[in-house]
Design a protein around this motif. Structure first.
Motif, PDB file in Angstrom:
ATOM      1  N   GLY A   1       0.773  -1.223   0.000  1.00 59.87           N
ATOM      2  CA  GLY A   1       0.000   0.000   0.000  1.00 59.87           C
ATOM      3  C   GLY A   1       0.807   1.277   0.000  1.00 59.87           C
ATOM      4  N   ILE A   2       2.116   1.181   0.249  1.00 60.20           N
ATOM      5  CA  ILE A   2       2.897   2.420   0.283  1.00 60.20           C
ATOM      6  C   ILE A   2       3.950   2.325  -0.827  1.00 60.20           C
ATOM      7  CG2 ILE A   2       4.411   3.885   1.672  1.00 60.20           C
ATOM      8  CD1 ILE A   2       3.025   2.567   4.144  1.00 60.20           C
ATOM      9  N   ALA A   3       3.772   3.127  -1.867  1.00 60.56           N
ATOM     10  CA  ALA A   3       4.663   3.029  -3.021  1.00 60.56           C
ATOM     11  C   ALA A   3       5.972   3.765  -2.775  1.00 60.56           C
ATOM     12  CB  ALA A   3       3.964   3.626  -4.235  1.00 60.56           C
ATOM     13  N   ALA A   4       7.022   3.310  -3.478  1.00 65.24           N
ATOM     14  CA  ALA A   4       8.321   3.967  -3.353  1.00 65.24           C
ATOM     15  C   ALA A   4       8.240   5.349  -3.963  1.00 65.24           C
ATOM     16  CB  ALA A   4       9.374   3.146  -4.081  1.00 65.24           C
ATOM     17  N   ALA A   5       8.730   6.355  -3.251  1.00 68.94           N
ATOM     18  CA  ALA A   5       8.722   7.706  -3.793  1.00 68.94           C
ATOM     19  C   ALA A   5       9.909   8.450  -3.233  1.00 68.94           C
ATOM     20  CB  ALA A   5       7.437   8.423  -3.403  1.00 68.94           C
TER      21      ALA A   5
ATOM     22  N   ARG B   1      18.743   4.858  -3.293  1.00 71.33           N
ATOM     23  CA  ARG B   1      18.749   5.806  -4.421  1.00 71.33           C
ATOM     24  C   ARG B   1      17.323   6.143  -4.836  1.00 71.33           C
ATOM     25  NH1 ARG B   1      21.879   2.904  -8.222  1.00 71.33           N
ATOM     26  NH2 ARG B   1      23.887   3.306  -7.288  1.00 71.33           N
ATOM     27  N   ASN B   2      16.483   5.116  -4.927  1.00 72.12           N
ATOM     28  CA  ASN B   2      15.098   5.334  -5.329  1.00 72.12           C
ATOM     29  C   ASN B   2      14.337   6.229  -4.366  1.00 72.12           C
ATOM     30  OD1 ASN B   2      15.368   3.752  -7.581  1.00 72.12           O
ATOM     31  ND2 ASN B   2      14.586   1.892  -6.603  1.00 72.12           N
ATOM     32  N   TYR B   3      14.738   6.204  -3.100  1.00 75.55           N
ATOM     33  CA  TYR B   3      14.055   7.007  -2.100  1.00 75.55           C
ATOM     34  C   TYR B   3      14.699   8.380  -1.898  1.00 75.55           C
ATOM     35  CZ  TYR B   3      10.671   3.552  -0.459  1.00 75.55           C
ATOM     36  OH  TYR B   3       9.598   2.676  -0.360  1.00 75.55           O
ATOM     37  N   GLY B   4      15.692   8.694  -2.716  1.00 78.38           N
ATOM     38  CA  GLY B   4      16.331  10.010  -2.605  1.00 78.38           C
ATOM     39  C   GLY B   4      17.262  10.125  -1.417  1.00 78.38           C
ATOM     40  N   LEU B   5      17.725   8.979  -0.888  1.00 77.65           N
ATOM     41  CA  LEU B   5      18.608   9.017   0.280  1.00 77.65           C
ATOM     42  C   LEU B   5      20.056   8.798  -0.123  1.00 77.65           C
ATOM     43  CD1 LEU B   5      16.180   6.885   2.393  1.00 77.65           C
ATOM     44  CD2 LEU B   5      16.814   9.237   2.926  1.00 77.65           C
ATOM     45  N   LEU B   6      20.257   8.584  -1.400  1.00 76.30           N
ATOM     46  CA  LEU B   6      21.607   8.379  -1.930  1.00 76.30           C
ATOM     47  C   LEU B   6      21.601   8.910  -3.348  1.00 76.30           C
ATOM     48  CD1 LEU B   6      24.333   6.880  -1.196  1.00 76.30           C
ATOM     49  CD2 LEU B   6      23.402   4.908  -2.420  1.00 76.30           C
ATOM     50  N   GLY B   7      22.777   9.345  -3.834  1.00 76.45           N
ATOM     51  CA  GLY B   7      22.833   9.857  -5.201  1.00 76.45           C
ATOM     52  C   GLY B   7      22.787  11.386  -5.228  1.00 76.45           C
ATOM     53  N   GLU B   8      22.116  11.933  -6.237  1.00 73.40           N
ATOM     54  CA  GLU B   8      22.053  13.391  -6.373  1.00 73.40           C
ATOM     55  C   GLU B   8      21.095  14.003  -5.350  1.00 73.40           C
ATOM     56  OE1 GLU B   8      23.545  15.317  -9.037  1.00 73.40           O
ATOM     57  OE2 GLU B   8      24.716  13.471  -9.218  1.00 73.40           O
TER      58      GLU B   8
ATOM     59  N   ASP C   1       9.216  14.713   5.069  1.00 77.79           N
ATOM     60  CA  ASP C   1       8.734  13.580   4.260  1.00 77.79           C
ATOM     61  C   ASP C   1       9.162  12.274   4.906  1.00 77.79           C
ATOM     62  OD1 ASP C   1       9.204  14.880   0.858  1.00 77.79           O
ATOM     63  OD2 ASP C   1       7.645  15.195   2.373  1.00 77.79           O
ATOM     64  N   LEU C   2      10.451  12.218   5.297  1.00 74.78           N
ATOM     65  CA  LEU C   2      11.035  11.004   5.872  1.00 74.78           C
ATOM     66  C   LEU C   2      10.313  10.622   7.158  1.00 74.78           C
ATOM     67  CD1 LEU C   2      13.482   8.930   5.982  1.00 74.78           C
ATOM     68  CD2 LEU C   2      14.652  10.629   7.343  1.00 74.78           C
ATOM     69  N   LEU C   3      10.119  11.612   8.033  1.00 78.86           N
ATOM     70  CA  LEU C   3       9.477  11.327   9.326  1.00 78.86           C
ATOM     71  C   LEU C   3       8.024  10.907   9.124  1.00 78.86           C
ATOM     72  CD1 LEU C   3      11.031  14.246  11.421  1.00 78.86           C
ATOM     73  CD2 LEU C   3      11.628  11.834  11.500  1.00 78.86           C
ATOM     74  N   ALA C   4       7.357  11.571   8.175  1.00 76.39           N
ATOM     75  CA  ALA C   4       5.953  11.228   7.915  1.00 76.39           C
ATOM     76  C   ALA C   4       5.845   9.800   7.407  1.00 76.39           C
ATOM     77  CB  ALA C   4       5.360  12.197   6.901  1.00 76.39           C
ATOM     78  N   LEU C   5       6.739   9.440   6.504  1.00 76.30           N
ATOM     79  CA  LEU C   5       6.729   8.073   5.969  1.00 76.30           C
ATOM     80  C   LEU C   5       6.998   7.065   7.073  1.00 76.30           C
ATOM     81  CD1 LEU C   5       6.568   6.094   3.627  1.00 76.30           C
ATOM     82  CD2 LEU C   5       8.962   6.537   3.140  1.00 76.30           C
ATOM     83  N   ALA C   6       7.955   7.391   7.960  1.00 78.88           N
ATOM     84  CA  ALA C   6       8.292   6.469   9.056  1.00 78.88           C
ATOM     85  C   ALA C   6       7.068   6.230   9.930  1.00 78.88           C
ATOM     86  CB  ALA C   6       9.456   7.012   9.868  1.00 78.88           C
TER      87      ALA C   6
END
Lengths: 149, 651
Positions: B14-18, B298-305, B25-30
């Protein structure tokens, strides 16, 4: 064969600093590293053959002689050593009728040792490909050989 | 046993990768993930570490899935595979939450029955399946709950905090457990502040060097360069140590988060940063899990650019080792990353100033990195309150060998060796005599019984002639020959010597030759002193840590167990009955029932006998392989091993 080597070299942008990864991929494909392949790598990357050989002979993962379809790696790490790892190796040498480092005549198994595979609580242990076997008893080794073709 | 994929990875539905753009955003997702997780009444966590997989835990998981589906219990009961608990000996390990019921050796004999019982008795009725519960080897008491089991109770798991609790292939599991919140906090701090926190914590390199981490990061930050490299040394080569394997398999995101924080502290505002994780190819599951973690992060924006929407970018690559122990040495590791032979070099210059590709590089061990997020979140003072004056925090020890409860033990620095072995470890296997504890792997030394009350920290271990090393702690009993052990370690280091410097290349070979002579009964008077002399030279003159520490096992065993060496040299005897050439095999006719099993299995046809009579061993043909001893039925025990080669000589 040349085309396939070319593909692997291109995957790494023909970068000589990626020599180890290139040889790892080649060995995964061909199961060992014949001289002809090392020559192609040397030409393809524009590095001296001696440098390619220096890498292939330094790292234990690379084999310059043909290997069996399945590599048996008997762990001789400290925990395995104190729990009888050497007996397992000796028994396998007798069972398969080859010495450590050799390959069975039917090319099924190559017998090697490794230190360590990180399964110290299951000592003595061995690994065949991606399969780990722990708590080994010499008499039970027969059952393992049968799992492989 | 055979697994080609990472079955068990199940992102929370129910919770898609974004891509996460901000800390909020991070805290809300957690929070969302935590709420989602609370919906299930019960959770069954099956260990999917390499050790338990060797005991078919993956097949067990699949059978469990089927069984739950069959009874329409799939939706209410969450079934997942976790990473390594560190208690591999008792695997497959299954923990039922929320009660934290600990089940061991599940599915080893009767998987279908075990699963049925767990579903019927525990999941549906809340009762225990007694035969699968843990039994204390000292008291025989059954202990059903995880945190009451002494093995775990006395541990303080910081580096191993999420091992056995989360699915390592699931980033959402990590996020639900507070993952990447250390990173979010660090992004709002100055790099110098981060380094300050690390210095306050007192964390020292856990790979064996023990160098203060904060200081190391500071050196690297202050070094001149247009690029900084952040490296994780996951080339855990010490035989007998598997804490890094366990951490990489069980909590790869923890390591990654630590590296990203490190990259910020060292390079943010200074130069671009690139990361490498150098991991042994002998750890295929660890390689898989770290690669997946990088992809997901990377997909979650926690690594990379533009990490979490900031200007900071950082990418991490995985490189597999190719079977060279010396590549665990930092300069050799960097050479290997550059596609060269892993040969160490002189220092200075230190990697912090001139490392990978001549750029300032910071290299830390897996265990060091995984501690970082917790320290940032909870503060340096919190960490430095644990441990001793100069050795702060906790250390993961790999407690293996002749101990009842073998596994990974994370304890505060300063705990007594005795407590680790007897309280947590449950004592010596078979209740035999403790002889010594070997610490620090092939670079370390032995600690005899007189030092059982030694506090385990960097200083005290050094005082008795050993080292902390990466945390290997091998327990040896009365059946261990200390001379053979020294030979074993030297065989290893000699083999792994890169060959660059003469003292190590030739010195270790000479020491090994002398040790082999001693073990084979060919030694001469003066050999023990010779070992001391050569060892001393190798230590002083070798280029790198491998050579400088290779003589340690031999030198410390000579120091504490000189009598054993003298017995080998002067009496040609091995009292521990290990050194083949210094023992003889004998069949005791009074105990023998003439079954003749030994006769049939002897590979050298060295056993002769006529029917109904006890056979005899032809000593000239006997090569002391020990097969006859193994095959002789336990109720007879007619074959004996006796110290000394006189029998062989006389025969």
């Amino acid at each position: 064969m040349d085309k396939e080597i070319e593909v692997i070299l291109k995957n790494y942008q023909k970068d000589p600093s990626q020599l180890i990864s290139i040889l790892q991929d080649l060995q995964a494909k061909y199961n060992w590293l014949p001289k002809e392949i090392l020559l192609e790598v040397s030409k393809g990357l524009g590095v001296p053959l001696s440098r390619v050989f220096s890498i292939a002979t330094f790292y234990r993962a690379f084999s310059l002689t043909p290997r069996g379809r399945h590599q048996i790696r008997v762990c001789l790490g400290t925990a395995c050593h104190v729990r009888g790892g050497k007996r397992i190796l000796e028994r396998m040498e007798r069972d398969l009728k080859i010495k450590e480092g050799e390959t069975t005549p039917d090319s099924k198994f190559t017998l090697q040792t490794v230190r360590c595979i990180g399964c110290c609580s299951l000592a003595p242990a061995l690994i065949i490909g991606q399969d780990t076997y722990g708590r080994l008893i010499p008499d039970k080794l027969k059952e393992i050989y049968q799992d492989y073709k | 046993m055979k697994e080609k994929n990472n079955a068990g990875s199940r992102e929370m539905s129910g919770i898609a990768a974004a891509k996460l753009e901000t800390k909020q955003d991070l805290l809300a997702l957690a929070r969302e993930l935590q709420a989602e997780g609370k919906k299930n009444k019960r959770r069954v966590v099956i260990c999917g570490g390499t050790g338990c997989r060797a005991n078919k835990s993956l097949e067990l998981f699949q059978l469990f899935q089927k069984a739950l589906k069959k009874r329409w219990l799939g939706p209410e009961i969450e079934l997942k595979m976790s990473g390594c608990h560190g208690f591999c000996q008792r695997g497959p390990v299954v923990v039922v939450e929320p009660e934290e019921i600990f089940y061991q050796e599940v599915g080893r004999e009767t998987p279908d029955q075990d699963i049925e019982d767990i579903i019927n008795k525990t999941l549906l009725k809340g009762n225990y399946v007694e035969r699968l519960l843990y039994r204390d080897p000292r008291t025989d008491e059954i202990i059903p709950i995880y945190h009451n089991i002494p093995f775990y109770a006395r541990q303080q798991r910081i580096a191993l905090r999420l091992n056995g609790k989360i699915d390592p292939f699931s980033i959402t599991d990590y996020l639900a457990s507070g993952g990447y919140q250390g990173l979010a906090k660090a992004l709002e701090m100055n790099p110098e502040e981060i380094i300050n926190v690390m210095s306050k914590s007192g964390l020292r390199g856990r790979g064996g060097g023990g160098f203060p981490t904060g200081q190391k990061w500071s050196f690297c930050r202050n070094a001149k360069g247009d690029m900084h490299y952040i490296i994780c040394n996951a080339d855990e080569g010490d035989p007998g140590a598997f804490m890094d394997r366990s951490i990489m398999e069980g909590n790869p995101h923890g390591v990654l988060e630590g590296m990203i924080i490190g990259a910020m502290a060292i390079a943010r505002g200074k130069s671009p940063a690139g990361g490498y994780i150098y991991v042994r190819a002998e750890y295929p599951l660890a390689v898989q899990s770290i690669r997946k973690a990088i992809e997901d992060a990377r997909n979650y924006g926690l690594l990379g650019e533009n990490i979490l929407g900031t200007e900071f970018s950082f990418e991490v690559k995985v490189k597999e080792g190719a079977g060279a122990f010396v590549c665990g040495e930092e300069t050799a590791l960097m050479k290997s990353l550059e596609g060269r032979r892993g040969m160490p070099r002189q220092r200075p210059p230190f990697p912090a100033n001139q490392g990978l590709w001549e750029k300032p590089s910071n290299i830390n061990n897996v265990e060091t990195w995984v501690n970082v997020p917790e320290i940032i979140l909870k503060g340096g003072e919190w960490y430095s309150a644990i441990g001793t004056e100069k050795s702060k925090g906790t250390k993961v020890f790999s407690l293996v060998g002749k101990v009842k409860n073998s596994g990974l033990v994370e304890v505060p620095m300063g705990i007594k060796l005795r407590d680790i072995i007897f309280e947590i470890g449950g004592g010596i296997l078979g209740d035999k005599e403790f002889k010594a504890a070997q610490t620090g792997g092939p670079s370390g030394g032995c600690i005899p019984a007189e030092y059982l009350d030694l506090p385990m920290d960097y200083e005290h271990l050094a005082e008795v002639g050993s080292i902390m090393g990466s945390g290997g702690l091998v327990i040896l009993d009365e059946d261990t020959c200390m001379v053979d052990l020294a030979r074993y370690f030297l065989t290893f280091t000699q083999n792994e010597s890169c060959g660059k410097c003469t003292p190590c290349r030739l010195g270790t070979r000479q020491m090994l030759t002398v040790l082999e002579d001693i073990c084979q009964g060919k030694s001469q008077t003066g050999d023990i002193e010779l070992l001391g002399e050569i060892g001393d030279t190798i230590k002083k003159a070798s280029l790198c840590g491998l050579g400088q520490t290779a003589p340690n096992p031999a030198l410390t065993t000579i120091h504490y167990f000189k009598k054993e060496y003298e017995e080998h040299v002067h009496q040609k005897k091995c009292s521990a009955l290990v050194c083949k050439e210094l023992v003889s095999y004998n069949i005791q006719s009074v105990r023998c029932v003439a079954c003749h099993r030994c006769l049939w299995v002897c590979p050298n046809k060295a056993i002769l006998g006529i029917s109904l009579k006890a056979p005899e061993i032809d000593q000239a043909r006997c090569d002391r392989c020990g097969t006859c001893l193994e095959i002789c039925p336990a109720r007879n025990k007619a074959v004996e091993k006796i110290p000394g080669a006189e029998l062989k000589a006389a025969g």
